[in-house]
Design a protein around this motif. Structure first.
Motif, PDB file in Angstrom:
ATOM      1  N   GLN A  56      -0.889   4.415 -11.577  1.00  0.00           N
ATOM      2  CA  GLN A  56      -0.975   5.745 -10.976  1.00  0.00           C
ATOM      3  C   GLN A  56      -0.606   5.634  -9.487  1.00  0.00           C
ATOM      4  O   GLN A  56      -1.042   4.718  -8.804  1.00  0.00           O
ATOM      5  N   ARG A  57       0.192   6.565  -9.028  1.00  0.00           N
ATOM      6  CA  ARG A  57       0.614   6.524  -7.621  1.00  0.00           C
ATOM      7  C   ARG A  57      -0.501   7.094  -6.733  1.00  0.00           C
ATOM      8  O   ARG A  57      -0.811   8.283  -6.791  1.00  0.00           O
ATOM      9  N   ALA A  58      -1.054   6.224  -5.912  1.00  0.00           N
ATOM     10  CA  ALA A  58      -2.199   6.597  -5.077  1.00  0.00           C
ATOM     11  C   ALA A  58      -1.849   7.705  -4.084  1.00  0.00           C
ATOM     12  O   ALA A  58      -2.728   8.461  -3.680  1.00  0.00           O
ATOM     13  N   CYS A  59      -0.571   7.822  -3.735  1.00  0.00           N
ATOM     14  CA  CYS A  59      -0.188   8.849  -2.763  1.00  0.00           C
ATOM     15  C   CYS A  59      -0.101  10.236  -3.395  1.00  0.00           C
ATOM     16  O   CYS A  59      -0.027  11.237  -2.673  1.00  0.00           O
ATOM     17  N   LEU A  60      -0.115  10.316  -4.728  1.00  0.00           N
ATOM     18  CA  LEU A  60       0.011  11.603  -5.412  1.00  0.00           C
ATOM     19  C   LEU A  60      -1.273  12.051  -6.106  1.00  0.00           C
ATOM     20  O   LEU A  60      -1.454  13.248  -6.343  1.00  0.00           O
ATOM     21  N   GLY A  85       0.865  -1.171   0.000  1.00  0.00           N
ATOM     22  CA  GLY A  85       0.000   0.000   0.000  1.00  0.00           C
ATOM     23  C   GLY A  85       0.897   1.215   0.000  1.00  0.00           C
ATOM     24  O   GLY A  85       1.719   1.377  -0.886  1.00  0.00           O
ATOM     25  N   VAL A  86       0.783   2.045   1.017  1.00  0.00           N
ATOM     26  CA  VAL A  86       1.650   3.214   1.123  1.00  0.00           C
ATOM     27  C   VAL A  86       2.944   2.832   1.832  1.00  0.00           C
ATOM     28  O   VAL A  86       2.917   2.180   2.869  1.00  0.00           O
ATOM     29  N   PHE A  87       4.069   3.237   1.257  1.00  0.00           N
ATOM     30  CA  PHE A  87       5.349   3.072   1.934  1.00  0.00           C
ATOM     31  C   PHE A  87       5.969   4.444   2.177  1.00  0.00           C
ATOM     32  O   PHE A  87       6.075   4.901   3.289  1.00  0.00           O
ATOM     33  N   CYS A  88       6.349   5.132   1.090  1.00  0.00           N
ATOM     34  CA  CYS A  88       6.997   6.437   1.278  1.00  0.00           C
ATOM     35  C   CYS A  88       5.968   7.560   1.459  1.00  0.00           C
ATOM     36  O   CYS A  88       6.205   8.512   2.191  1.00  0.00           O
ATOM     37  N   GLY A  89       4.882   7.474   0.726  1.00  0.00           N
ATOM     38  CA  GLY A  89       3.848   8.505   0.805  1.00  0.00           C
ATOM     39  C   GLY A  89       4.176   9.799   0.077  1.00  0.00           C
ATOM     40  O   GLY A  89       3.406  10.762   0.150  1.00  0.00           O
ATOM     41  N   ILE A  90       5.283   9.818  -0.671  1.00  0.00           N
ATOM     42  CA  ILE A  90       5.699  11.043  -1.356  1.00  0.00           C
ATOM     43  C   ILE A  90       6.040  10.807  -2.828  1.00  0.00           C
ATOM     44  O   ILE A  90       6.723  11.614  -3.451  1.00  0.00           O
ATOM     45  N   GLY A  91       5.601   9.685  -3.380  1.00  0.00           N
ATOM     46  CA  GLY A  91       5.769   9.476  -4.816  1.00  0.00           C
ATOM     47  C   GLY A  91       7.089   8.888  -5.244  1.00  0.00           C
ATOM     48  O   GLY A  91       7.406   8.902  -6.433  1.00  0.00           O
ATOM     49  N   VAL A  92       7.861   8.335  -4.328  1.00  0.00           N
ATOM     50  CA  VAL A  92       9.188   7.836  -4.674  1.00  0.00           C
ATOM     51  C   VAL A  92       9.224   6.324  -4.878  1.00  0.00           C
ATOM     52  O   VAL A  92       9.873   5.825  -5.792  1.00  0.00           O
ATOM     53  N   CYS A  93       8.521   5.566  -4.072  1.00  0.00           N
ATOM     54  CA  CYS A  93       8.721   4.106  -4.041  1.00  0.00           C
ATOM     55  C   CYS A  93       7.867   3.320  -5.045  1.00  0.00           C
ATOM     56  O   CYS A  93       8.182   2.178  -5.344  1.00  0.00           O
ATOM     57  N   PHE A  94       6.800   3.868  -5.513  1.00  0.00           N
ATOM     58  CA  PHE A  94       5.883   3.192  -6.448  1.00  0.00           C
ATOM     59  C   PHE A  94       5.226   1.952  -5.853  1.00  0.00           C
ATOM     60  O   PHE A  94       4.780   1.074  -6.573  1.00  0.00           O
ATOM     61  N   ASP A  95       5.168   1.852  -4.550  1.00  0.00           N
ATOM     62  CA  ASP A  95       4.483   0.717  -3.915  1.00  0.00           C
ATOM     63  C   ASP A  95       2.964   0.847  -3.975  1.00  0.00           C
ATOM     64  O   ASP A  95       2.259  -0.132  -3.790  1.00  0.00           O
ATOM     65  N   CYS A  96       2.463   2.032  -4.238  1.00  0.00           N
ATOM     66  CA  CYS A  96       1.029   2.316  -4.057  1.00  0.00           C
ATOM     67  C   CYS A  96       0.246   2.343  -5.364  1.00  0.00           C
ATOM     68  O   CYS A  96      -0.827   2.926  -5.409  1.00  0.00           O
ATOM     69  N   LEU A  97       0.745   1.701  -6.411  1.00  0.00           N
ATOM     70  CA  LEU A  97       0.138   1.835  -7.731  1.00  0.00           C
ATOM     71  C   LEU A  97      -1.295   1.312  -7.784  1.00  0.00           C
ATOM     72  O   LEU A  97      -1.613   0.263  -7.217  1.00  0.00           O
TER      73      LEU A  97
HETATM   74  S1  FES Z   1       3.705   5.380  -1.364  1.00  0.00           S
HETATM   75 FE1  FES Z   1       5.610   5.542  -2.346  1.00  0.00          FE
HETATM   76  S2  FES Z   1       5.102   6.259  -4.335  1.00  0.00           S
HETATM   77 FE2  FES Z   1       3.218   6.215  -3.291  1.00  0.00          FE
END
Ligand code: FES
Length: 84
Positions: free
Chosen positions: A61-65, A40-52
């Motif tokens: 699409q990055r859910a955190c952005l 789900g969310v890992f970094c929360g700032i658009g860096v890790c791409f875990d939240c696609l």
């Molecule tokens: S949580 Fe890392 S890119 Fe969205």
């Protein structure tokens, strides 16, 4: 309100999809490629791409952005889907 995998999720039209999903109690919406572990969310700032997620038919699409807008159709997606 938007939908996530067909389930209605409240949104104020200002918070991210990830924030809205977390507020609705959804903690993961993707599985890792190698061992199928929840993501789900890992970094929360658009860096890790875990939240696609797929948003209105557009994958990866990055859910955190991305802001959760009323009427959006958001779906979990299979690992490895690339943006079109
Ligand atoms: S949580 Fe890392 S890119 Fe969205």
């Amino acid at each position: 309100m938007f939908t996530f995998d067909g389930r209605p999720v409240p949104t104020d039209g200002e918070r991210s999809i990830a924030a809205a999903l977390l507020a609705a109690g959804v903690r993961s919406w993707r599985r890792s490629r190698v061992d199928g572990r929840p993501r789900g969310v890992f970094c929360g700032i658009g860096v890790c791409f875990d939240c696609l997620v797929r948003v209105n038919g557009v994958p990866a699409q990055r859910a955190c952005l991305v802001v959760a807008r009323p009427g959006d159709v958001v779906d979990s997606q299979d690992e490895g889907e690339e943006p079109e």
